[in-house]
Design a protein around this motif. Structure first.
Motif, PDB file in Angstrom:
ATOM      1  N   PRO A 101      13.263-153.992 -24.954  1.00 14.44           N
ATOM      2  CA  PRO A 101      14.513-154.528 -25.495  1.00 14.44           C
ATOM      3  C   PRO A 101      15.732-153.642 -25.236  1.00 14.44           C
ATOM      4  CG  PRO A 101      13.102-153.705 -27.250  1.00 14.44           C
ATOM      5  CD  PRO A 101      12.303-153.661 -26.003  1.00 14.44           C
ATOM      6  N   SER A 102      15.488-152.352 -25.024  1.00 12.79           N
ATOM      7  CA  SER A 102      16.638-151.484 -24.776  1.00 12.79           C
ATOM      8  C   SER A 102      16.968-151.383 -23.283  1.00 12.79           C
ATOM      9  CB  SER A 102      16.371-150.099 -25.359  1.00 12.79           C
ATOM     10  OG  SER A 102      15.146-149.612 -24.852  1.00 12.79           O
ATOM     11  N   HIS A 103      16.269-152.136 -22.488  1.00 15.60           N
ATOM     12  CA  HIS A 103      16.530-152.227 -21.047  1.00 15.60           C
ATOM     13  C   HIS A 103      16.496-150.861 -20.371  1.00 15.60           C
ATOM     14  CE1 HIS A 103      18.743-156.319 -21.754  1.00 15.60           C
ATOM     15  NE2 HIS A 103      17.562-156.238 -22.360  1.00 15.60           N
ATOM     16  N   GLN A 104      15.458-150.132 -20.701  1.00 21.45           N
ATOM     17  CA  GLN A 104      15.242-148.837 -20.041  1.00 21.45           C
ATOM     18  C   GLN A 104      14.808-149.073 -18.594  1.00 21.45           C
ATOM     19  OE1 GLN A 104      15.543-145.834 -21.311  1.00 21.45           O
ATOM     20  NE2 GLN A 104      15.517-146.084 -23.537  1.00 21.45           N
ATOM     21  N   PRO A 105      15.000-148.102 -17.733  1.00 19.92           N
ATOM     22  CA  PRO A 105      14.460-148.236 -16.373  1.00 19.92           C
ATOM     23  C   PRO A 105      12.931-148.392 -16.446  1.00 19.92           C
ATOM     24  CG  PRO A 105      15.941-146.368 -16.519  1.00 19.92           C
ATOM     25  CD  PRO A 105      15.744-146.862 -17.919  1.00 19.92           C
ATOM     26  N   PRO A 106      12.359-149.130 -15.524  1.00 24.51           N
ATOM     27  CA  PRO A 106      10.921-149.417 -15.569  1.00 24.51           C
ATOM     28  C   PRO A 106      10.046-148.171 -15.688  1.00 24.51           C
ATOM     29  CG  PRO A 106      11.951-150.695 -13.856  1.00 24.51           C
ATOM     30  CD  PRO A 106      13.014-149.789 -14.392  1.00 24.51           C
ATOM     31  N   SER A 107      10.439-147.105 -14.997  1.00 25.02           N
ATOM     32  CA  SER A 107       9.595-145.905 -15.003  1.00 25.02           C
ATOM     33  C   SER A 107       9.527-145.282 -16.395  1.00 25.02           C
ATOM     34  CB  SER A 107      10.124-144.883 -13.997  1.00 25.02           C
ATOM     35  OG  SER A 107      11.467-144.561 -14.327  1.00 25.02           O
ATOM     36  N   ILE A 108      10.543-145.545 -17.199  1.00 23.66           N
ATOM     37  CA  ILE A 108      10.549-145.015 -18.563  1.00 23.66           C
ATOM     38  C   ILE A 108       9.919-146.029 -19.519  1.00 23.66           C
ATOM     39  CG2 ILE A 108      12.053-144.295 -20.473  1.00 23.66           C
ATOM     40  CD1 ILE A 108      13.979-143.261 -18.254  1.00 23.66           C
ATOM     41  N   ALA A 109      10.281-147.281 -19.334  1.00 22.34           N
ATOM     42  CA  ALA A 109       9.749-148.321 -20.230  1.00 22.34           C
ATOM     43  C   ALA A 109       8.240-148.483 -20.071  1.00 22.34           C
ATOM     44  CB  ALA A 109      10.444-149.647 -19.949  1.00 22.34           C
ATOM     45  N   TRP A 110       7.780-148.401 -18.828  1.00 23.47           N
ATOM     46  CA  TRP A 110       6.352-148.620 -18.552  1.00 23.47           C
ATOM     47  C   TRP A 110       5.842-147.505 -17.626  1.00 23.47           C
ATOM     48  CZ3 TRP A 110       9.688-152.828 -16.708  1.00 23.47           C
ATOM     49  CH2 TRP A 110      10.014-153.719 -17.735  1.00 23.47           C
ATOM     50  N   PRO A 111       5.593-146.333 -18.166  1.00 21.34           N
ATOM     51  CA  PRO A 111       5.183-145.211 -17.305  1.00 21.34           C
ATOM     52  C   PRO A 111       3.898-145.540 -16.528  1.00 21.34           C
ATOM     53  CG  PRO A 111       5.690-144.466 -19.534  1.00 21.34           C
ATOM     54  CD  PRO A 111       5.657-145.951 -19.576  1.00 21.34           C
ATOM     55  N   ILE A 112       3.933-145.242 -15.267  1.00 16.44           N
ATOM     56  CA  ILE A 112       2.808-145.586 -14.392  1.00 16.44           C
ATOM     57  C   ILE A 112       1.506-144.939 -14.860  1.00 16.44           C
ATOM     58  CG2 ILE A 112       3.463-143.759 -12.744  1.00 16.44           C
ATOM     59  CD1 ILE A 112       1.787-147.042 -11.782  1.00 16.44           C
ATOM     60  N   ASN A 113       1.590-143.714 -15.351  1.00 13.36           N
ATOM     61  CA  ASN A 113       0.368-143.017 -15.773  1.00 13.36           C
ATOM     62  C   ASN A 113      -0.328-143.711 -16.939  1.00 13.36           C
ATOM     63  OD1 ASN A 113       0.548-141.099 -13.832  1.00 13.36           O
ATOM     64  ND2 ASN A 113       1.737-139.681 -15.105  1.00 13.36           N
ATOM     65  N   LEU A 114       0.480-144.416 -17.731  1.00 13.00           N
ATOM     66  CA  LEU A 114      -0.114-145.153 -18.853  1.00 13.00           C
ATOM     67  C   LEU A 114      -0.603-146.520 -18.404  1.00 13.00           C
ATOM     68  CD1 LEU A 114       2.461-144.307 -21.689  1.00 13.00           C
ATOM     69  CD2 LEU A 114       0.296-143.178 -21.155  1.00 13.00           C
ATOM     70  N   VAL A 115       0.240-147.199 -17.637  1.00 10.01           N
ATOM     71  CA  VAL A 115      -0.100-148.580 -17.244  1.00 10.01           C
ATOM     72  C   VAL A 115      -1.360-148.604 -16.386  1.00 10.01           C
ATOM     73  CG1 VAL A 115       0.707-150.677 -16.102  1.00 10.01           C
ATOM     74  CG2 VAL A 115       2.310-149.294 -17.403  1.00 10.01           C
ATOM     75  N   LYS A 116      -1.553-147.599 -15.565  1.00  9.77           N
ATOM     76  CA  LYS A 116      -2.715-147.652 -14.667  1.00  9.77           C
ATOM     77  C   LYS A 116      -4.049-147.427 -15.395  1.00  9.77           C
ATOM     78  CE  LYS A 116      -2.506-143.029 -12.595  1.00  9.77           C
ATOM     79  NZ  LYS A 116      -2.210-142.308 -11.354  1.00  9.77           N
ATOM     80  N   GLN A 117      -3.944-147.116 -16.677  1.00  2.00           N
ATOM     81  CA  GLN A 117      -5.182-147.030 -17.466  1.00  2.00           C
ATOM     82  C   GLN A 117      -5.609-148.403 -17.995  1.00  2.00           C
ATOM     83  OE1 GLN A 117      -5.256-143.688 -20.346  1.00  2.00           O
ATOM     84  NE2 GLN A 117      -3.298-143.091 -19.426  1.00  2.00           N
ATOM     85  N   GLU A 118      -4.683-149.355 -17.919  1.00  3.82           N
ATOM     86  CA  GLU A 118      -4.999-150.706 -18.399  1.00  3.82           C
ATOM     87  C   GLU A 118      -5.939-151.408 -17.424  1.00  3.82           C
ATOM     88  OE1 GLU A 118      -4.088-151.571 -21.259  1.00  3.82           O
ATOM     89  OE2 GLU A 118      -2.299-150.378 -21.737  1.00  3.82           O
ATOM     90  N   GLN A 119      -6.460-152.543 -17.877  1.00  2.00           N
ATOM     91  CA  GLN A 119      -7.404-153.267 -17.015  1.00  2.00           C
ATOM     92  C   GLN A 119      -6.693-154.270 -16.112  1.00  2.00           C
ATOM     93  OE1 GLN A 119     -10.430-154.892 -19.541  1.00  2.00           O
ATOM     94  NE2 GLN A 119     -11.112-152.875 -20.202  1.00  2.00           N
ATOM     95  N   THR A 120      -7.212-154.423 -14.922  1.00  2.00           N
ATOM     96  CA  THR A 120      -6.597-155.323 -13.942  1.00  2.00           C
ATOM     97  C   THR A 120      -6.821-156.777 -14.334  1.00  2.00           C
ATOM     98  OG1 THR A 120      -6.955-153.716 -12.194  1.00  2.00           O
ATOM     99  CG2 THR A 120      -6.592-155.995 -11.499  1.00  2.00           C
ATOM    100  N   TRP A 121      -5.717-157.524 -14.308  1.00  2.00           N
ATOM    101  CA  TRP A 121      -5.795-158.962 -14.636  1.00  2.00           C
ATOM    102  C   TRP A 121      -5.577-159.832 -13.389  1.00  2.00           C
ATOM    103  CZ3 TRP A 121      -1.656-162.762 -15.318  1.00  2.00           C
ATOM    104  CH2 TRP A 121      -2.089-163.944 -15.925  1.00  2.00           C
ATOM    105  N   GLN A 122      -4.649-159.401 -12.564  1.00  2.00           N
ATOM    106  CA  GLN A 122      -4.311-160.201 -11.388  1.00  2.00           C
ATOM    107  C   GLN A 122      -3.858-159.279 -10.255  1.00  2.00           C
ATOM    108  OE1 GLN A 122      -0.659-163.127 -10.223  1.00  2.00           O
ATOM    109  NE2 GLN A 122      -1.506-163.481 -12.230  1.00  2.00           N
ATOM    110  N   VAL A 123      -4.220-159.649  -9.029  1.00  2.00           N
ATOM    111  CA  VAL A 123      -3.785-158.875  -7.860  1.00  2.00           C
ATOM    112  C   VAL A 123      -3.140-159.832  -6.867  1.00  2.00           C
ATOM    113  CG1 VAL A 123      -4.488-157.311  -5.991  1.00  2.00           C
ATOM    114  CG2 VAL A 123      -5.771-157.320  -8.145  1.00  2.00           C
TER     115      VAL A 123
END
Lengths: 134, 544
Positions: free
Chosen positions: A92-114
């Motif tokens: 909601p605060s429109h942060q840059p993607p790298s801050i809003a969704w840090p890659i190191n965290l997101v890549k721990q999630e499970q793959t849904w679609q490629v």
């Protein structure tokens, strides 16, 4: 004339490279990686990428999509997580993607679609789409 | 005495010379003629069977099988002169289904060893495909068939996904092969019986669509069919058209636009194994319906008695090609260059009609996301038209901020008119952004070939529509660089943060960013519209 030859050689080189990369990307069994950590898929992809980063999903202020960018004229891989255990989708605060969704965290999630995109007119659009995990 | 004998000798020598010259003058032409004849046939056969070395093995296999038949019947010299030469390097090859595709089946050990090859035949110095060899290869066995363009109308009219070969199926294959060799895509369709259900009107154009997306190969084999439908369209009245498969809502007394069902299977090869897509399945020939008298069975030359065409099957067997060549073709003529098609601007009342018809479904799908447990998940669907009804179909929930890939499958009589999804982002509409770059990518896969194709976005407070108003302009606008920009999310990451309302009203900011990218509809070929709650049916054009 010399420049034209050099340019032609460069384009040919780029296209051949892209073709090899495309073949490698197409040969991966993406279904195997559905519902598994994105990181495991990242390790299975060709390691010649320029960068890996996060972007929004289909809505600009909600994330995230992991992008594996192999550079101009080359296929690009989008990996969408199916879980949100380590990050918050809304931005909601429109942060840059790298801050809003840090890659190191997101890549721990499970793959849904490629999804793999290629910009060559002769390629299907998208090149490949494997969907979906849980 | 000596002078006398000399005289005899001179006379004798002269006679000998005259006789020799006479003999040569008689013998020489016949020898020469024979030499020429033998040379021509050999040359023709050599040229006919000249398969490039780098051609796929299956094409060599087909050529070898045909050569074997020719060794028995010797029909090729005559065939080449009358019907044309095989263009081996433009053969379309259909390999068995790949073991893995995009939607599962991964790991299944399914194999099919049937390969199908379509080899075009073209007359010398001609610029249109005159027929094709169809070859079905199973292991070492090659079944050869011949389909002549001129005889297509001896097959029954019907669907191209029929269980038997139809005239329409042969037309499609001829168009694909014409495209492969000559790059022809547009034709005037002369036969009023062909594609009767798809095209109405006196002036009918048939166009091969090689840009459609599919998962199997670079070409789907789909066609799009345009026909003048002025006599069937009654703008702003219902039913707008007699046909259930046109786009007359948008043709404004001018144009019909339709998709034909796709050919069975998908994907084509372009002379190389890598070009092959999914499996194909050329159906069997229908029972012989013409000729009546039966018998026949082919000839060494392919000649036939008028009115007794196709008394045998299409099979090339026992050294003979089937009779034929006296059907009612040609099917098509290449049309003169048409002036660019510039349709009238979309009337917002059309959008209102569509929006009204999907309104209940759309609101319901949007609100679903806010129910407990649904986690603001997006919903995606396709918009279809059938018998005057317009509705959402293949609805599937995605994830928060992400839709599933659209499922474009249709039932008989349904027409795809657009792609739909929701942006249910929290309770503040200001976070519910306009179409994202990703949405434009999804839209683009169909929009590049379908005039009037649209995408609808439900944001609760607003409903947005983007529609292809001018296909030609849109294709010109979507250059490689622009596609690259969208892929790199130029709108979202370059233009969006520049908007003055970026932090205060994300929806407005994202809308303005997209408008900045696409510009006026006269520039990009797209019309961008919005309608406000509560009705969400009175659309305003945002990029006039």
């Amino acid at each position: 004339m010399k420049y034209i030859l050099l340019l032609s050689a460069f384009i040919f080189y780029q296209k051949t490279n892209a073709q090899t990369l495309k073949d490698s990307l197409m040969n991966i069994n993406y279904h195997y990686y559905l519902n598994k950590p994105i990181d495991s898929l990242l390790q299975a992809l060709p390691q010649s990428y320029d960068s890996i980063y996060t972007r929004a999903g289909s809505s600009a202020f909600v994330g995230a999509t992991v992008v594996v960018d192999y550079g101009t004229m080359k296929p690009m891989v989008y990996i969408t997580p199916g879980t949100k255990n380590y990050f918050t989708p809304a931005n909601p605060s429109h942060q840059p993607p790298s801050i809003a969704w840090p890659i190191n965290l997101v890549k721990q999630e499970q793959t849904w679609q490629v999804t793999i995109y290629s910009l060559f007119f002769s390629d299907p659009w998208p090149l490949k789409q494997v969907c979906c995990g849980n | 005495m000596k002078r006398k004998s000399d005289l005899y000798l001179v006379i004798y020598a002269t006679l000998l010379i005259i006789i020799s010259i006479f003999s040569i003058s008689i013998i020489s032409p016949s020898c020469k003629k024979m030499d020429v004849h033998v040379g021509n046939d050999t040359e023709i056969q050599s040229r006919f069977f000249n398969v490039p070395n780098n051609e796929a093995a299956v094409v060599h296999k087909v050529a070898a099988a045909l050569k074997k038949q020719n060794n028995i019947g010797g029909f090729i010299p005559s065939f080449a002169k009358k019907e044309g030469y095989a263009v081996w390097d433009k053969s379309l090859i259909y390999y068995p289904e790949p073991l893995t595709n995009t939607y599962g089946r991964n790991g299944e050990n399914e194999t099919q060893d049937t390969i199908e090859v379509f080899t075009p035949i073209v007359l010398e110095n001609d610029n249109i495909v005159n027929g094709f060899f169809f070859s079905r290869i199973v292991g070492d066995s090659v079944a050869l068939h011949l389909y002549r363009a001129n005889d297509y109308d001896l097959f029954p009219n019907g669907k191209i996904d029929s269980t038997v070969v139809t005239a329409e199926l042969i037309i499609i294959k001829l168009l694909q092969l014409n495209d492969e060799i000559f790059g022809h895509k547009k034709y005037e369709l002369l036969d009023s019986n062909a594609f009767k259900k798809e095209i109405h009107g006196k002036y009918r154009t048939i166009e091969l669509d090689t840009n459609s997306n599919n998962n199997g190969g670079s070409e789907t084999g789909r066609i799009k069919v345009r026909g003048n439908c002025t006599f069937t369209c009654y703008y702003n009245q219902t039913p707008e058209c007699i046909s259930t498969t046109n786009w007359c809502t948008f043709c404004q007394l001018y144009y019909c636009y339709s998709n034909c069902p796709s050919t069975p299977g998908s994907g084509t090869g372009t002379g190389s194994p890598s070009g092959g897509g999914g499996g194909y399945n050329w159906p069997p020939d229908p029972p012989i319906a013409t000729g009546g008298s039966g018998g026949g069975g082919g000839s060494s030359t392919g000649n036939c008695i008028p009115g007794n065409c196709r008394t045998s099957s299409t099979l090339i067997v026992e050294g003979r090609v089937p009779c034929g060549g006296c059907g009612g073709g040609p099917i098509i003529i290449l049309p003169p260059e048409e002036p660019p098609y510039i349709p009238s601007e979309i009337d917002t009342s059309d959008l209102r009609i569509i929006s009204e018809k999907i309104s209940n479904q759309s609101d319901s799908l949007f609100n679903w996301a806010f129910l407990p447990g649904n986690n603001l998940r997006e919903q995606g669907a396709i918009i279809v038209r059938k018998n005057g009804n317009i509705y959402l179909k293949n609805i599937a929930p995605g994830k928060e901020g992400k839709t599933r890939p659209p499922n474009y499958s249709l039932e008989t009589g349904e027409e795809l008119i657009g792609y739909y999804h929701t942006h249910p982002v929290d309770t503040s509409y200001k976070q519910r952004s306009f179409f994202s770059d990703d949405d434009f990518l999804t839209f683009h896969s169909k929009a590049i070939t379908i005039q009037g194709y649209m995408m609808v976005l439900e944001c609760g407070n607003k409903r947005f529509i983007v529609v292809v108003e001018n296909l030609q302009k849109y294709n010109e606008f979507m250059t490689f660089n622009r596609k690259m920009q969208i892929r790199n999310r130029y709108i979202e990451y370059e233009l969006l943060p520049q908007q003055s309302t970026y932090y205060t009203n994300g929806q407005l900011a994202s809308t303005n960013a997209a408008l900045q990218f696409f510009g006026s509809s006269s520039n990009c070929g797209l019309g961008i519209y919005e309608a406000n709650s509560p009705g969400k049916t009175n659309f305003t054009k945002l990029n006039p």
